[in-house]
Design an enzyme around this catalytic site. Structure first.
Site, short mmCIF file in Angstrom:
data_model
loop_
_atom_site.label_atom_id
_atom_site.label_comp_id
_atom_site.label_asym_id
_atom_site.label_seq_id
_atom_site.Cartn_x
_atom_site.Cartn_y
_atom_site.Cartn_z
N LYS A 132 0.82 -1.22 0.00
CA LYS A 132 0.00 0.00 0.00
C LYS A 132 0.85 1.26 0.00
CE LYS A 132 -4.39 -1.59 1.74
NZ LYS A 132 -5.39 -1.53 2.79
N LYS A 211 -4.88 -10.14 -5.51
CA LYS A 211 -6.13 -10.49 -4.82
C LYS A 211 -7.18 -9.40 -5.05
CE LYS A 211 -6.18 -8.14 -0.54
NZ LYS A 211 -7.17 -7.92 0.46
N LYS A 214 -10.35 -3.67 -2.57
CA LYS A 214 -11.08 -2.41 -2.79
C LYS A 214 -10.15 -1.37 -3.39
CE LYS A 214 -13.33 -3.19 1.58
NZ LYS A 214 -12.46 -3.11 2.76
#
Ligand code: AQP
Length: 346
Positions: A132, A211, A214
């Site tokens: 991230k 994967k 969102k």
């Protein structure tokens, strides 16, 4: 009941009751609830509740959502939306404790205390932090310490079972290590939590590259209108080796088959596998059958979602937070005591 009954010796009304094992898990109110969240976690939560064996607690973890850039007004809406979606999915506040993380302040308090026993080096190794944070101009300290807050979420309630998707296993391992370090230093306050995985612990995104997530925009959202749901499913990535209909497929490597395992019965699964490996069906045929399976499950959830009122949901979240706070207060008394914190009697 006669005194000879075998039950008379096992059911002693005065015997102390063993507390039920506690289950805890959470979901961030970011983006929208997607198939990965549902198949990897939320359906398992519902199964835990339905089993009725354990004391279950589920949480909308809004304090985790602020570790990446966000809009405050939007976050409020997402918290409500996620609470509604969870209830529609069977996370029934009548049968479980459903609440919002920041309504119980002890989560962030415990996170700070646990930070004192969490090694800096371990946090830097966390895959989610690396993924991230990669290539971003701004990476918050919160994103780095995210797993400490997650440990606090679980340990605050002394939960022993944590139903999560595979991506959270690394964070959970850190929570277990935190328990060992804390208990070694301050005494046996916490118990090591164990993960519980669903049969589909890693649902791949529509792109087939990572994967379903969102933040990656590769999702099918659970409550998308049926037509949009189908259009996304129809184009979803399958076995890369199946370039034409006549190529035999490999179900064990196909994300569509992974999802069949969750929503199709055993007979349908073997029919799908046989027709795929024998190149008798094309991928769209497998997807059509999968769509039927999803529809069977989703029609009642959509109806329930439509029928929910916001006032009912807010009442449920308020009650859930109150219940959670009672447990949290007790744990924090114990934690402050063993850590030598504070000057006031609590
Ligand atoms: N693709 C997935 N397959 C199986 N399980 C999944 N989960 C998430 N994605 C998949 C599980 O869903 C639960 C809630 O996840 P979360 O929203 O709190 O955090 P996350 O794992 O970071 O989910 P996302 O979609 O990837 O969110 P963003 O992009 O906002 O970070 C967890 O139990 C998770 O394992």
């Amino acid at each position: 009941m006669s005194p000879e009954s075998p039950l008379a010796t096992t059911l002693d009304p005065d015997a102390p009751r063993k507390p039920k094992p506690r289950v805890f898990s959470g979901i961030q109110p970011t983006g929208e609830l997607h198939l990965g969240n549902w198949l990897g976690a939320v359906r398992t939560w519902r199964a835990q509740i339905e089993e009725g064996r354990d004391d279950t607690m589920f949480c909308v973890v809004d304090a985790h959502a602020i570790t990446v850039p966000y809009e405050a007004a939007e976050l409020r809406q997402k918290i409500d939306a996620f609470a509604i979606d969870l209830i529609a999915c069977g996370i029934d506040p009548e049968k479980t404790t459903l609440f919002v993380q920041s309504d119980v302040r002890e989560h962030t308090e415990l996170a700070w205390y646990l930070a004192g026993v969490t090694p800096y080096g371990e946090l830097g190794r966390m895959t989610q932090f690396k993924e991230k944070g990669e290539g971003k101009d701004f990476v918050s300290t919160g994103l780095f310490t995210y797993p400490v807050l997650m440990s606090a979420d679980i340990l605050l309630y002394k939960a022993t079972i944590v139903p999560v998707g595979e991506d959270q296993i690394q964070h959970l391992e850190l929570a277990r290590e935190t328990v060992r370090r804390f208990n070694h230093r301050f005494g046996p306050v916490f118990v090591e939590p164990q993960p519980r995985l669903s049969t589909t612990p890693r649902v791949m995104g529509l792109d087939g590259e990572s994967k379903m997530s969102k933040s990656k925009g590769n999702t099918i959202n659970l409550f998308e209108p049926k037509e949009e749901f189908w259009q996304k499913l129809r184009t979803a990535f399958t076995d890369p080796q199946r370039l034409t209909r006549t190529d035999p497929g490999r179900p064990e490597l196909c994300n569509i088959f992974t999802m069949h395992k969750a929503v199709s019965d055993a007979q349908t699964q073997s029919e799908v596998a046989e027709n795929c490996t024998g190149a008798k069906w094309g991928c769209v045929d497998c997807k059509k059958v999968l769509m039927e399976g999803f529809e069977r499950e989703l029609v009642p959830l959509r109806a329930k979602r439509e029928a929910l009122s916001m006032s009912h949901v807010r009442q449920a979240l308020g009650d859930g937070a109150e219940k959670a706070r009672r447990i949290a207060t007790e744990t924090m008394k114990e934690v402050r005591e063993v850590m030598g914190l504070g000057s006031l009697a609590t």
